[in-house]
Design a protein around this motif. Structure first.
Motif, PDB file in Angstrom:
ATOM      1  N   VAL A 742       0.862  -1.198   0.000  1.00 22.77           N
ATOM      2  CA  VAL A 742       0.000   0.000   0.000  1.00 22.77           C
ATOM      3  C   VAL A 742       0.884   1.229   0.000  1.00 22.77           C
ATOM      4  CG1 VAL A 742      -1.777   1.277   1.220  1.00 22.77           C
ATOM      5  CG2 VAL A 742      -1.808  -1.231   1.235  1.00 22.77           C
ATOM      6  N   THR A 743       0.786   2.017  -1.024  1.00 18.95           N
ATOM      7  CA  THR A 743       1.668   3.188  -1.158  1.00 18.95           C
ATOM      8  C   THR A 743       0.942   4.524  -0.939  1.00 18.95           C
ATOM      9  OG1 THR A 743       1.253   3.204  -3.539  1.00 18.95           O
ATOM     10  CG2 THR A 743       3.173   1.948  -2.755  1.00 18.95           C
ATOM     11  N   ARG A 744      -0.376   4.480  -0.822  1.00 15.10           N
ATOM     12  CA  ARG A 744      -1.119   5.723  -0.539  1.00 15.10           C
ATOM     13  C   ARG A 744      -1.840   5.565   0.808  1.00 15.10           C
ATOM     14  NH1 ARG A 744      -4.812   7.609  -5.417  1.00 15.10           N
ATOM     15  NH2 ARG A 744      -5.006   9.359  -3.948  1.00 15.10           N
ATOM     16  N   HIS A 745      -1.757   6.578   1.618  1.00 12.80           N
ATOM     17  CA  HIS A 745      -2.377   6.494   2.945  1.00 12.80           C
ATOM     18  C   HIS A 745      -3.905   6.518   2.794  1.00 12.80           C
ATOM     19  CE1 HIS A 745      -2.005   6.756   7.364  1.00 12.80           C
ATOM     20  NE2 HIS A 745      -3.236   7.273   7.273  1.00 12.80           N
ATOM     21  N   THR A 747      -7.850   7.221   3.495  1.00 10.48           N
ATOM     22  CA  THR A 747      -8.551   8.384   4.072  1.00 10.48           C
ATOM     23  C   THR A 747     -10.029   8.063   4.264  1.00 10.48           C
ATOM     24  OG1 THR A 747      -9.011   9.312   1.891  1.00 10.48           O
ATOM     25  CG2 THR A 747      -6.979  10.026   2.980  1.00 10.48           C
ATOM     26  N   PRO A 752      -7.027  11.648   6.825  1.00  6.54           N
ATOM     27  CA  PRO A 752      -6.212  10.433   6.900  1.00  6.54           C
ATOM     28  C   PRO A 752      -6.652   9.559   8.072  1.00  6.54           C
ATOM     29  CG  PRO A 752      -4.952  12.315   7.671  1.00  6.54           C
ATOM     30  CD  PRO A 752      -6.233  12.865   7.118  1.00  6.54           C
ATOM     31  N   ASP A 770       0.689   8.729   8.119  1.00 13.11           N
ATOM     32  CA  ASP A 770       1.415   8.944   6.854  1.00 13.11           C
ATOM     33  C   ASP A 770       2.133   7.649   6.510  1.00 13.11           C
ATOM     34  OD1 ASP A 770       2.872   9.775   4.699  1.00 13.11           O
ATOM     35  OD2 ASP A 770       4.141  11.174   5.844  1.00 13.11           O
ATOM     36  N   PRO A 772       3.159   6.231   3.540  1.00  8.02           N
ATOM     37  CA  PRO A 772       4.367   6.309   2.699  1.00  8.02           C
ATOM     38  C   PRO A 772       5.565   6.836   3.475  1.00  8.02           C
ATOM     39  CG  PRO A 772       2.465   7.126   1.505  1.00  8.02           C
ATOM     40  CD  PRO A 772       2.019   6.935   2.909  1.00  8.02           C
ATOM     41  N   THR A 800       6.876  -1.626  -0.028  1.00  2.00           N
ATOM     42  CA  THR A 800       5.940  -1.125  -1.040  1.00  2.00           C
ATOM     43  C   THR A 800       5.841  -2.077  -2.221  1.00  2.00           C
ATOM     44  OG1 THR A 800       7.670   0.146  -2.162  1.00  2.00           O
ATOM     45  CG2 THR A 800       6.457   1.252  -0.390  1.00  2.00           C
TER      46      THR A 800
END
Length: 813
Positions: A742-745, A747, A752, A770, A772, A800
């Motif tokens: 998972v590279t995007r946090h 939301t 977030p 955060d 990443p 990642t």
């Protein structure tokens, strides 16, 4: 030929004022002679009869006798009088001295006052209710029907300007009067706190007798009780030949006349109430001893009760009393207070209309046509007038629009309080003794509060005294009997016999009492107030009573007189007012819904039975009130749903406010359908609000909540992790390795997620908002630690690029 009096010099000015304006205000101090000289001076000027209003019966008789004597006649010729129960007038009578109720009846029965040329209001400074009403009615009569009617208002101490303005700027005529100098002597210091009035006044009287050589002594006390106690304290301590003469309004006329007559020998002491302040002539008084107290009737609209209260005299009253010492020669006034206390005294006593029971006034106004626009010097207080009209409606004297009924017209003709007039009208002659008794002071002071004891004493005093230890006050009994005989002549025969309790209930429908539960003798009155009596009294265990005399306490009145009432009598008298009602309500004390069927009369619940088949809607509404009292109870799922809604609303979604206050405010719309079978606090607390809250939203609104604030976070492995919305930020907990790749946090509602990452053993290893940034910084240190602890789990150098997993490596690999 009569002796000149100070008022004589003012009479030409008064006559001139009446010739020019038809109305006048006459100011003249006590002793000036206005009461007996003014009517005689107006005889040649007035076509028709002159009617003079005199507040007190003794003063009315005395004034008529004095004027008749001046003319060399007997009372009933040119000068006569009419008071309650007695009249001495004839066809030749030109001057009638009347008491207050008589004048009101004259105005009501013949508003044009045919044959009357002038009305004189004497002693107007006393501001009696009937005097205020009489003047208001007379002013309207003069304005609408009788421009030729002459009006004179006479006063000793009243500020004349407001009265003159009320009368259209009528001329004010002043008499300087004639008074000999009066020396005033005060106490050297105030009486100690808690000092009793009677002993202090008795000592002051003895001091005054010792310090003065001649003349009668007039002492002022609040009432008969204080007079009798001071008389007892003086007994055996007075100089030889000194007479003590009580003087109060309830005495018979012969005793009152004896009190004011000059002493034949020696000195006399007159112990008097405020009846001796004005009007009466006490020719040989040289010394006044003022106890500084006055008794007044006070009415409390909040309780609907009047009571006599003892108050400090006003400066005007004190000056009136002081002036009594200077009528015939120089005198002395002793005051039972220190000079320094004088500044705290009020200027004038309150007008009766501002402090009294206004039931009679309200009936008179209704009989007049409503009373709107009447010119009162002091308008009747709205709360007291509202209370009075409510009682009159209860008695059937007024209709719902406060218009007088035929029954009300009948009551207005009776010289009684409307309560007693109503009783006499319905119960007939048998009610006359009770009506007479209830308007008199108690003839059995110190006896139990049972009213039937008083009636027994009236019927046969000798037998009563032989059977009971309570002394009878004979003068009071005789007055009651005399009044009873008069009332019998006014009443009709009754259709059927009635008990004293039933008759009292007619007079006091608002004071029927139902005993409260418990050991103490306490009752709730039909009018909504509470009442109590001392335990162990004859009426203590009675379920139903009628409280005919109460002390006026607004919290819980003490019962001074009452009478028993049976339930059949109550239902016979007030059956049409007894309401049957079904109640389903939340009991805070019991913590549950109570469903009852009741019979109610006013504030009294006569019968109270369970209502087992109450409708679900009624139960639900009662339970809803319980929910409002105990507050909403949130299960974990319901709490999360509410938090999601609130966060989505904060993000701009069109959603309702779901805070507790807002939810309870609109609870009928969303919660009521879920409460029909819930009756106890435990039931309410057990209700899971998740589904009710979900169904309070439309399908579209719920979709918006799910979109902005989903209930779960779906991991790369497809597992649904519940999102916690209770903290500062929405949060989830899951194992770190499940987030590999998972590279995007993630939301929620553009915020977030707060991610607590767990070790393979389920222990928190890192919290981040955060992801990443965590992969690029702290992960290396976490990896180093975790590889040592959990060597069989994958810990890639680049998370990642790794596949998410929850599995460990097989053993041996």
């Amino acid at each position: 030929m009569t002796d000149p009096l100070p008022i004589d010099e003012a009479l030409p000015g008064l006559v001139a004022a009446l010739r020019g304006r038809g109305m006048a205000v006459l100011q003249a101090p006590p002793g000036a002679g206005k009461t007996t000289r003014v009517p005689l001076a107006l005889l040649p000027e007035i076509a028709g009869r002159i009617v003079m209003l005199e507040p007190r019966r003794l003063a009315a008789r005395a004034a008529a006798e004095r004027m008749a004597e001046t003319l060399g006649q007997t009372v009933g010729q040119t000068v006569g009088y009419r008071i309650r129960g007695e009249a001495k007038v004839s066809r030749t009578t030109r001057i009638e001295v009347v008491t207050e109720g008589i004048l009101t009846r004259m105005l009501q029965s013949d508003p044009s006052l045919e044959g009357v040329g002038a009305l004189i209001f004497d002693e107007f400074h006393e501001r009696s209710l009937h005097a205020d009403l009489g003047l208001a009615l007379a002013l309207e009569v003069r304005d609408a029907l009788r421009e030729d009617l002459r009006l004179v208002v006479m006063s000793a101490t009243l500020d004349a300007a407001p009265v003159a303005a009320l009368m259209g700027d009528a001329p004010v005529v002043t008499s300087a009067g004639r008074a000999f100098p009066v020396e005033t002597r005060w106490l050297p210091r105030p009486l100690p706190a808690g000092a009793r009035l009677e002993p202090a006044l008795a000592e002051l009287i003895l001091q005054a007798l010792d310090e003065t050589a001649a003349g009668g002594l007039l002492a002022f006390l609040p009432g008969e009780g204080e007079i009798r106690r001071v008389e007892g304290l003086l007994n055996g301590r007075l100089p030889a030949g000194t007479e003590v003469r009580p003087l109060f309004g309830a005495m018979d006329f012969a005793a009152q006349r004896a009190a004011v007559a000059p002493a034949l020998s020696g000195r006399k002491i007159v112990l008097a109430t405020s009846i001796a302040e004005t009007s009466l002539t006490l020719p040989d008084i040289r010394v006044v001893v003022d106890g500084g107290r006055a008794r007044r009737a006070r009415f409390a609209p909040s309780s609907g009760m009047s009571r006599l209260v003892t108050e400090r005299v006003t400066r005007a009253e004190a000056e009136q009393r002081r002036g009594r010492a200077g009528r015939v020669a120089e005198g002395v006034c002793y005051r039972l207070w220190a000079k320094a206390e004088e500044g705290a005294l009020a200027a004038y006593p309150p007008p009766e209309i501002a402090a009294a029971d206004l039931t009679g006034l309200a009936l008179e106004l209704a009989l007049w046509g409503g009373g709107e626009g009447l010119a009162f010097l002091t308008p009747p207080p709205a709360p007291a007038l509202t209370e009075a009209r409510a009682l009159l409606r209860d008695l059937g004297a007024l209709d719902a629009a406060n218009r007088i009924t035929e029954h009300g017209r009948r009551l207005a003709l009776m010289p009684l309080h409307p309560r007693l007039a109503h009783m006499l009208a319905l119960a007939g002659r048998q009610a006359a003794p009770l009506a007479a008794l209830m308007q008199e002071r108690d003839p059995l002071r110190g006896a139990p509060p049972d009213l039937t004891l008083r009636l027994d004493a009236l019927r046969d005093s000798k037998r009563f005294e032989s059977d009971h230890p309570f002394p009878i006050h004979r003068p009071t009994v005789e007055r009651v009997r005399e009044e009873s005989r008069r009332l019998v002549r006014l009443a009709n025969d009754a259709t059927e016999p009635m008990s004293a309790g039933a008759m009292a209930a007619l007079a006091y429908p608002d004071r029927i009492g139902l005993r409260r539960k418990g050991d103490q003798p306490r009752w709730v009155l039909s009018g909504g107030k509470g009442a109590a009596m001392e335990p162990g009294q004859p009426l203590s265990d009675m379920r139903l009573i009628v409280a005919t005399d109460l002390d006026g306490d607004t919290r819980e009145a003490r019962i001074r007189q009452a009478v028993a009432l049976t339930e059949p009598e109550l239902r016979s008298l007030f059956g049409d007012r007894i309401e049957s009602r079904s109640l389903c309500e939340w009991s805070r004390r019991d913590g549950r819904v109570l469903a009852r069927r009741q019979e109610v009369l006013g504030a009294m619940v006569l019968s109270d039975q369970p209502w087992p088949d109450a409708a679900e809607e009624d139960v639900a509404r009662a339970a809803l009130e319980g929910m409002r009292q105990i507050g909403l109870t949130w299960s974990e799922p319901a709490r999360r749903l509410r938090a999601r809604i609130e966060l989505a609303r904060a993000d701009g979604a069109d959603l309702p406010d779901c805070r507790d206050e807002a939810l309870l405010a609109r609870a009928e719309a969303w919660l009521l359908p879920w409460l029909g079978k819930r009756r106890s606090e435990a039931d309410l607390r057990a209700l899971d609000l998740t589904e009710p809250l979900r169904q309070s939203l439309s399908w579209e609104q719920m979709q918006e909540v799910d979109r902005l604030c989903p209930s779960h976070f779906e991991t790369p492995l497809g597992r649904r992790v519940p999102i916690d919305y209770d903290g500062e930020a929405p949060s989830i907990e899951l194992k770190l390795q499940e987030l590999f790749g998972v590279t995007r946090h993630p939301t929620v509602a553009h915020r977030p997620l707060r991610i607590t990452m767990l070790s393979p053993g389920g222990k928190p290893v890192q919290v981040t908002m955060d992801l990443p940034g965590f992969w690029g910084s702290s992960y290396a240190d976490v990896r180093k630690d975790m590889r040592g602890r959990y060597p069989r789990h994958p810990w890639p150098e680049d998370p990642t690029e790794a596949e998410p997993t929850l599995r460990a490596k097989p053993r041996g690999t």
